[in-house]
Write an enzyme that holds these catalytic residues in place. Sequence first.
Site, PDB file in Angstrom:
ATOM      1  N   THR A  46       0.831  -1.208   0.000  1.00 15.48           N
ATOM      2  CA  THR A  46       0.000   0.000   0.000  1.00 15.48           C
ATOM      3  C   THR A  46       0.860   1.250   0.000  1.00 15.48           C
ATOM      4  O   THR A  46       0.632   2.186  -0.782  1.00 15.48           O
ATOM      5  CB  THR A  46      -0.919   0.017   1.238  1.00 15.48           C
ATOM      6  OG1 THR A  46      -1.716  -1.169   1.243  1.00 15.48           O
ATOM      7  CG2 THR A  46      -1.824   1.228   1.224  1.00 15.48           C
ATOM      8  N   THR A  47       1.875   1.264   0.862  1.00 16.32           N
ATOM      9  CA  THR A  47       2.746   2.432   0.977  1.00 16.32           C
ATOM     10  C   THR A  47       3.553   2.655  -0.289  1.00 16.32           C
ATOM     11  O   THR A  47       3.991   3.769  -0.565  1.00 16.32           O
ATOM     12  CB  THR A  47       3.663   2.278   2.201  1.00 16.32           C
ATOM     13  OG1 THR A  47       2.862   1.963   3.348  1.00 16.32           O
ATOM     14  CG2 THR A  47       4.443   3.539   2.482  1.00 16.32           C
ATOM     15  N   TYR A 109     -13.056  -5.249  -2.712  1.00 16.43           N
ATOM     16  CA  TYR A 109     -14.261  -4.897  -3.462  1.00 16.43           C
ATOM     17  C   TYR A 109     -15.217  -6.067  -3.669  1.00 16.43           C
ATOM     18  O   TYR A 109     -16.422  -5.935  -3.488  1.00 16.43           O
ATOM     19  CB  TYR A 109     -13.912  -4.270  -4.823  1.00 16.43           C
ATOM     20  CG  TYR A 109     -15.131  -3.713  -5.544  1.00 16.43           C
ATOM     21  CD1 TYR A 109     -15.666  -2.487  -5.170  1.00 16.43           C
ATOM     22  CD2 TYR A 109     -15.754  -4.424  -6.574  1.00 16.43           C
ATOM     23  CE1 TYR A 109     -16.800  -1.984  -5.800  1.00 16.43           C
ATOM     24  CE2 TYR A 109     -16.881  -3.932  -7.206  1.00 16.43           C
ATOM     25  CZ  TYR A 109     -17.399  -2.706  -6.821  1.00 16.43           C
ATOM     26  OH  TYR A 109     -18.520  -2.217  -7.443  1.00 16.43           O
ATOM     27  N   TYR A 135      -2.487 -10.512   4.151  1.00 15.54           N
ATOM     28  CA  TYR A 135      -2.544  -9.088   4.487  1.00 15.54           C
ATOM     29  C   TYR A 135      -4.010  -8.729   4.706  1.00 15.54           C
ATOM     30  O   TYR A 135      -4.819  -8.784   3.781  1.00 15.54           O
ATOM     31  CB  TYR A 135      -1.930  -8.264   3.364  1.00 15.54           C
ATOM     32  CG  TYR A 135      -1.889  -6.769   3.576  1.00 15.54           C
ATOM     33  CD1 TYR A 135      -2.118  -6.183   4.816  1.00 15.54           C
ATOM     34  CD2 TYR A 135      -1.608  -5.925   2.511  1.00 15.54           C
ATOM     35  CE1 TYR A 135      -2.075  -4.811   4.990  1.00 15.54           C
ATOM     36  CE2 TYR A 135      -1.552  -4.542   2.668  1.00 15.54           C
ATOM     37  CZ  TYR A 135      -1.788  -4.001   3.904  1.00 15.54           C
ATOM     38  OH  TYR A 135      -1.747  -2.631   4.064  1.00 15.54           O
ATOM     39  N   ARG A 140      -9.086  -0.641   3.996  1.00 13.39           N
ATOM     40  CA  ARG A 140      -8.757  -0.463   2.583  1.00 13.39           C
ATOM     41  C   ARG A 140      -9.583  -1.364   1.675  1.00 13.39           C
ATOM     42  O   ARG A 140      -9.939  -0.987   0.568  1.00 13.39           O
ATOM     43  CB  ARG A 140      -7.273  -0.778   2.352  1.00 13.39           C
ATOM     44  CG  ARG A 140      -6.311   0.205   2.974  1.00 13.39           C
ATOM     45  CD  ARG A 140      -6.010   1.326   2.008  1.00 13.39           C
ATOM     46  NE  ARG A 140      -4.983   2.204   2.541  1.00 13.39           N
ATOM     47  CZ  ARG A 140      -4.440   3.212   1.865  1.00 13.39           C
ATOM     48  NH1 ARG A 140      -4.805   3.452   0.619  1.00 13.39           N
ATOM     49  NH2 ARG A 140      -3.526   3.971   2.413  1.00 13.39           N
ATOM     50  N   LYS A 163       0.062 -10.087   7.994  1.00  9.87           N
ATOM     51  CA  LYS A 163       0.175  -8.687   8.366  1.00  9.87           C
ATOM     52  C   LYS A 163      -1.217  -8.269   8.817  1.00  9.87           C
ATOM     53  O   LYS A 163      -2.144  -8.196   8.017  1.00  9.87           O
ATOM     54  CB  LYS A 163       0.640  -7.820   7.194  1.00  9.87           C
ATOM     55  CG  LYS A 163       0.670  -6.324   7.529  1.00  9.87           C
ATOM     56  CD  LYS A 163       1.034  -5.471   6.324  1.00  9.87           C
ATOM     57  CE  LYS A 163       0.989  -3.987   6.684  1.00  9.87           C
ATOM     58  NZ  LYS A 163       1.297  -3.121   5.518  1.00  9.87           N
ATOM     59  N   ILE A 205       5.326  -4.824   9.855  1.00 10.58           N
ATOM     60  CA  ILE A 205       5.522  -4.326   8.493  1.00 10.58           C
ATOM     61  C   ILE A 205       5.144  -2.867   8.561  1.00 10.58           C
ATOM     62  O   ILE A 205       3.967  -2.520   8.693  1.00 10.58           O
ATOM     63  CB  ILE A 205       4.706  -5.139   7.479  1.00 10.58           C
ATOM     64  CG1 ILE A 205       5.245  -6.577   7.429  1.00 10.58           C
ATOM     65  CG2 ILE A 205       4.781  -4.495   6.090  1.00 10.58           C
ATOM     66  CD1 ILE A 205       4.489  -7.509   6.498  1.00 10.58           C
TER      67      ILE A 205
END
Length: 293
Positions: A46-47, A109, A135, A140, A163, A205
């Site tokens: 994501t980052t 989604y 994850y 998100r 994570k 993380i």
Amino acid sequence: MAIFKGSGVALVTPMHNDGSVDYDKLKELAEWHVQQGSDAIIACGTTGEASTLDDDEHIAVIETVVQQVNGRIPVIGGTGSNNTQHGIFLSTEAERVGADALLVVTPYYNKATKKSLVAHYEAICSKVSIPVILYSVVSRTGMNLTPDAVAELKKIPNIQGIKEASGDISQIVEIARLVDEDFALYSGNDDQVLPLLSVGGSGVISTIANIAPKQTSEMVHNYLTGNTKAAVDTQLAQIPLIQAIFSEVNPVPVKAAVSLLRNEPLNYRLPLGEPEEATMERLKREMTAYGLL
């Protein structure tokens, strides 16, 4: 067995002013993290703005980090997708270019059932031989990896950790209860690292590790080796800076913070853009207070 113990940095992806990936700066950042003591590098999370990279860029970013690191610490490629076949493609390509492990986010989604979620991960894992880290980041994706789902997924042989970024400590504790010591539990929230370590976690993380890699790694290792007072002091000292780097959507503030630290622009790709001026002032203030500027 944990892929790494300590702090894995969720690496930002530097870009040129036109939005293209700056691979030279990416190499510099990867090298800096090795030298600063990061225990692993996560590329295209994501980052790292993975959602706006095309497939060629996505794999090239992972490959660039792998080549620069050259086996000194694990490189973990973010390869999740809400399209199972796309997730398979990214995962097999990341393995091909040398990633040591994969970070695979839940399919966003679609809102898959637990049965189809398990089938999604089985399909990806069957095509790769390297370890996979689940994850879970419901804020998100709209999909929470519940403890019972994690207990089911951990039966897949190469799923070796998670994570956990739900922010729900009770959920994290229940996951820790249901998994064994060979399943690595990583914090996905920089402000909850020590609570997670206290129930048997392996590390974090981390977003803040983009600007404080040495401190974040030392914090985790201090805790794991019994120096809990030093670890607590670091965790608490980081809180104002953590709040600053999450004052706008990640990775907007932390990428600005890396730019401040390096005194050079790293740029963004739409739909992300420059942070508000108030955010910049807050970053400068908290980075100075923490001794980074």
